[in-house]
Structure formats: C-alpha cells, structure tokens
Scaffold this active site. Structure first.
Site, short mmCIF file in Angstrom:
data_model
loop_
_atom_site.label_atom_id
_atom_site.label_comp_id
_atom_site.label_asym_id
_atom_site.label_seq_id
_atom_site.Cartn_x
_atom_site.Cartn_y
_atom_site.Cartn_z
N LYS A 130 0.88 -1.16 0.00
CA LYS A 130 0.00 0.00 0.00
C LYS A 130 0.93 1.22 0.00
O LYS A 130 1.45 1.60 1.04
CB LYS A 130 -0.91 0.00 1.23
N CYS A 137 13.81 11.46 6.73
CA CYS A 137 13.66 11.19 8.16
C CYS A 137 14.97 11.36 8.91
O CYS A 137 14.98 11.74 10.08
CB CYS A 137 13.12 9.78 8.38
N GLU A 180 8.71 2.62 11.30
CA GLU A 180 9.71 3.68 11.19
C GLU A 180 8.93 4.98 11.03
O GLU A 180 8.28 5.19 10.02
CB GLU A 180 10.63 3.42 9.99
#
Length: 467
Positions: free
Chosen positions: A161, A269, A235
């Site tokens: 997804k 990130c 994460e």
C-alpha cells in the site's frame, strides 16, 4: 473484509507545477479481496521455492531497475518532486538492496546450530505469510526495496500500500517484478486510500505489517495489528541531531550539514534537522553556513543545476511554512529564507533559523522541509541535552577529529543510528531503524531479514537418550 466506500481518484500531481498529471480509480472491495487471496495462495507455493531460485529472480529485479533507472528516476521526480539526480541515485540504491539480499539471504537464513549440553538443536528460519507493507512517498523506490527484498527472499509475499501521491511508482514496481519472472501474487500493488488499511490488517490472510510513516499512522497500525496479535515494524520519522565538536573540520561539517539538510528538499527522516555547534566556533560556522545558503539554487528538479527541489505537495509546503511562522511567533529568528518561492510549484525557500529554545515547538518537533535549525552549546552535556530533547530517536551525527571522543558522544545520543563525520546515511548492509517515538524494528542488513520470519527451534535427541 469491509466494504470500501466510494473514494476520490488517486492522483499524480507534479509538485513543480502543481498540475494533475494522471488519475487512477481506487480499487473496489472485490478487487482488493482478489489480490489478497492471490498473495495468500502464492505464499503456499513461494515458501517452497529454493533460495537459489529466489536469488536469481531478485538479481533480475535489480538488473531491470538499473537498465530503466533514468525512466524510473524521472517518474519519481514527476510524482514527488525530488531532484532527478537524487531519484536516479535512489533507483541504483534500491537495486543494490535487491542484490544484497539475493547474494546473502541464503546464508542469513541457514539453520543456526545452538550449543547445548546433550543432543543437538538448531533454529530454522521460516517465512510467516503475507506481509502488508505501507510505505511513504519521499523515497518511492527505496522504501519498497528495503521492505520487499528481504521478505521475498525469506519466502513471504508482499501487499504494497504505497502513498497515494506516487501511484505510478507503485505500479511500475509490480510491473518490474513480473518482468523479472517473479510469480504473480508474490508482489502485489494496492491502489487504496489510508482509510482502507485497518480492515486489511484485520484480514486473517495477512500475517504482519511493516509501516514507514507518521507517528499517528504508526500508532494506529500498531493498535490494529496488536488487537489481532500480528507483528509490526514501524519507522516513524525523526528530528536528528548533528553535533559538531570543537575540533571538527568546520568546512566539512558545514558542507555536510547544509547539503544533508537540503537532500530531498529536507524531506528525509534522517536528515540533520538540529545542528548543534560549540560557542567557540559558532560564528565561523554560521558565516560559512550563510555562504553556502546563498549558493543554493531552487528550481526545476529535472535540471541538473538545481540544488533544492519543490516539496512533495502544496499541502506539505503550507505545513512547513506554518511551522516556520510558529517558530518566529514564539521567538525564533529566521536569518535566511522562510517564505514561499515565487513559482507555481510546492516550493519553500531554504530556511536558516536560530534562537530556538526549549519553550518553542520547533525545539522538539520534526520539520519535514528545507529548514536548517542552528543551536549553540557551552558543554558536551548541554549538547547531549539538546540532542535528546525530542520524542524521536532515529539517527544522528557527530563531527570531530578525535574519533574516540566522537564515539563517546555518539554513545550518549538516544537514537537507533549515529554516524561520525558523515550525515546519517543508507547502505544495504547497515541496519536502519530507531527508538523512542521513531518506532521499532530494523530494515536492511542481516537484521532486516529476521523481522518477519519464525525462528523455529528444532531439538534433536536420540531415542535411547534422556532429555
């Protein structure tokens, strides 16, 4: 599975122009159910294939990606806006990850003998089933590779997804797997909105869930999976510190911090979001940072001369501007940038902020854009206090010529990864993951292939021996 309600189309919107490029219908409930069933049935066969065969097919996936890297790179740049050179590098890195697990997976998953007092015992690493992989837009190929490569090598099957703003990147990855000869059902793409995730997690045919995304999304997925006793890895982003020691090579530290922060327009990130510099070199560091900022060119991400691309969407750009303005309202100082760029795309100026204190939101939150926040410290204890003053704990960097001292500082940073004299990076052989609110679990490296396998104990005794 629950019925999927009528949804708006999933769109490709070019962040450089904010124009809609393509639209795709959301999959119907019956389509999704059929794909889940296909993945479930494929697992029964795929788990029986040899490591040699899986390795051969993953190497083919890597080869196809390299051959098509310009095409794939342009597609990533079109859909989420990153610099083309960054997109092409991402494709090459993704191919490296497939090759890494193709080369090493059999060794990682070989039976592991255990030392016991009598008889023999070993661990047998066995696949667990269908993995639902929920991935973000900022690295539309790399995120897929680091989730799919180890798990397909381990014998699991994948339901992807992907983020709704990169549908064509998602679809082309399924195409590449089929082109490589991977059996239908082993790797499957789902064009569905986020609201359809929880019903999927509850589906008995899905064994586990891997998510990279926001903290609220991670909490929701973990709760839904936990209710059905399904394992997850999460994460969830970071607000990485970048500690500069007094003996650091200042030019190298400045260059690494600035270009590391501008990587992917700040939408990484593990980019250095909080740069922490000793007072003794602060003004020199600041002056050199300003000089580099003046050289940054914002513009067309397809242009090789561009340094800073647009953000992924107009919504993302507005959110970053809102965070900058809130920081100013709370007392921070914008030394450079801080505004939208005079262009129709989702641009934010490279922004340099100082004067952020512990009373401000910017002290702890993650700013996902080209915003460089500079701090100063008097003692190492103060630097560590600033570094750890966030709920996140993903990566971090320490710069200094005394490596022993740098390692000592690195050990005190509350994060899953610390790089010394380098921005927090990515390599197939190095584990990637965090602690605290950055999530749990590891991807890449040997650790990445053990997350979704069953380490089954097999204990052997002879019929005539006592247990």
């Amino acid at each position: 599975m629950e019925t999927l309600t009528k949804q708006s189309p999933i769109r490709t919107v070019n962040p450089f122009t904010n124009q809609v490029v393509s639209e795709f219908d959301v999959m119907r409930r019956t389509q999704v159910n059929s794909i889940v069933e296909k993945a479930y049935k494929a697992f029964a066969l795929w788990r029986k294939t040899s490591f040699e065969h899986r390795s051969y097919l993953l190497h083919k996936v890597a080869s196809i990606m390299r051959k098509r890297k310009i095409e794939l790179g342009k597609l990533a740049t079109l859909e989420m806006g990153k610099l083309l050179k960054e997109s092409v590098y991402e494709v090459e890195l993704s191919a490296d990850i497939f090759d890494y697990y193709a080369r090493n997976g059999a060794e990682f998953l070989a039976d592991q003998p255990l030392k016991i007092t009598s008889g023999s015992a070993f661990l047998s690493y066995e696949p667990i089933g269908v993995l639902l992989s929920i991935q973000p837009w900022n690295f539309p190929f790399y995120q897929v590779a680091r989730s799919a490569a180890p798990n397909i090598m381990a014998g699991n099957t994948i339901l992807l997804k992907h983020a709704s703003n990169v549908p064509q990147c998602a679809m082309i990855m399924e195409e590449i797997f089929l082109e490589a000869g991977v059996p239908a059902g082993v790797y499957n793409n789902l064009l569905i909105p986020g609201s359809s995730i929880e019903p999927l997690i509850r589906d008995k045919r899905i064994a586990a869930v891997a998510l990279t995304g926001s903290e609220p999304a991670g909490a929701s997925v973990a709760a839904a999976a936990g209710a059905k006793v399904k394992k997850t890895t999460l994460e969830l982003g970071g607000s990485d510190p970048f500690i500069v020691l007094a003996d650091a090579d200042i030019d190298k530290a400045v260059h690494t911090a600035v270009y590391g922060r501008m990587w992917n327009a700040g939408q990484v990130c593990v980019s250095p979001k909080r740069v922490i510099v000793p007072g003794s070199i602060y003004y020199e560091f600041l002056a050199k940072t300003k000089n580099l900022f003046r050289m940054l060119k914002t513009g067309d991400p397809m242009d090789s001369n561009t340094d800073v691309a647009p953000l992924s969407s107009e919504r993302a750009a507005k959110a970053v501007i809102k965070q900058i303005r809130r920081a100013v309202e709370q007392g921070a100082t914008v030394l450079m940038g801080g505004n939208r760029v005079d262009h129709p795309g989702a641009f934010v100026e490279p922004t340099l902020i100082t004067g952020v204190t512990s009373e401000m939101d910017a002290y702890r939150e993650e700013i996902f854009g080209p915003v460089f926040v500079l701090y100063t410290y008097r003692t190492i204890d103060e630097a560590i206090e600033i570094a750890n003053a966030t709920e996140f704990g993903l990566g971090g960097s320490v710069f200094g010529t005394n490596i022993e001292k740098a390692i000592e500082v690195a050990r005190r940073i509350e994060s899953g990864m610390v790089y010394i004299n380098h921005v927090t990076g990515i390599a197939p052989e190095l584990p990637f993951g965090g602690t605290k609110h950055s999530g749990y679990g590891r991807e890449q490296s040997p650790a990445g292939i053990y997350e979704f396998v069953n380490p089954k104990l097999i204990r052997v005794t002879t019929p005539e021996s006592n247990y």
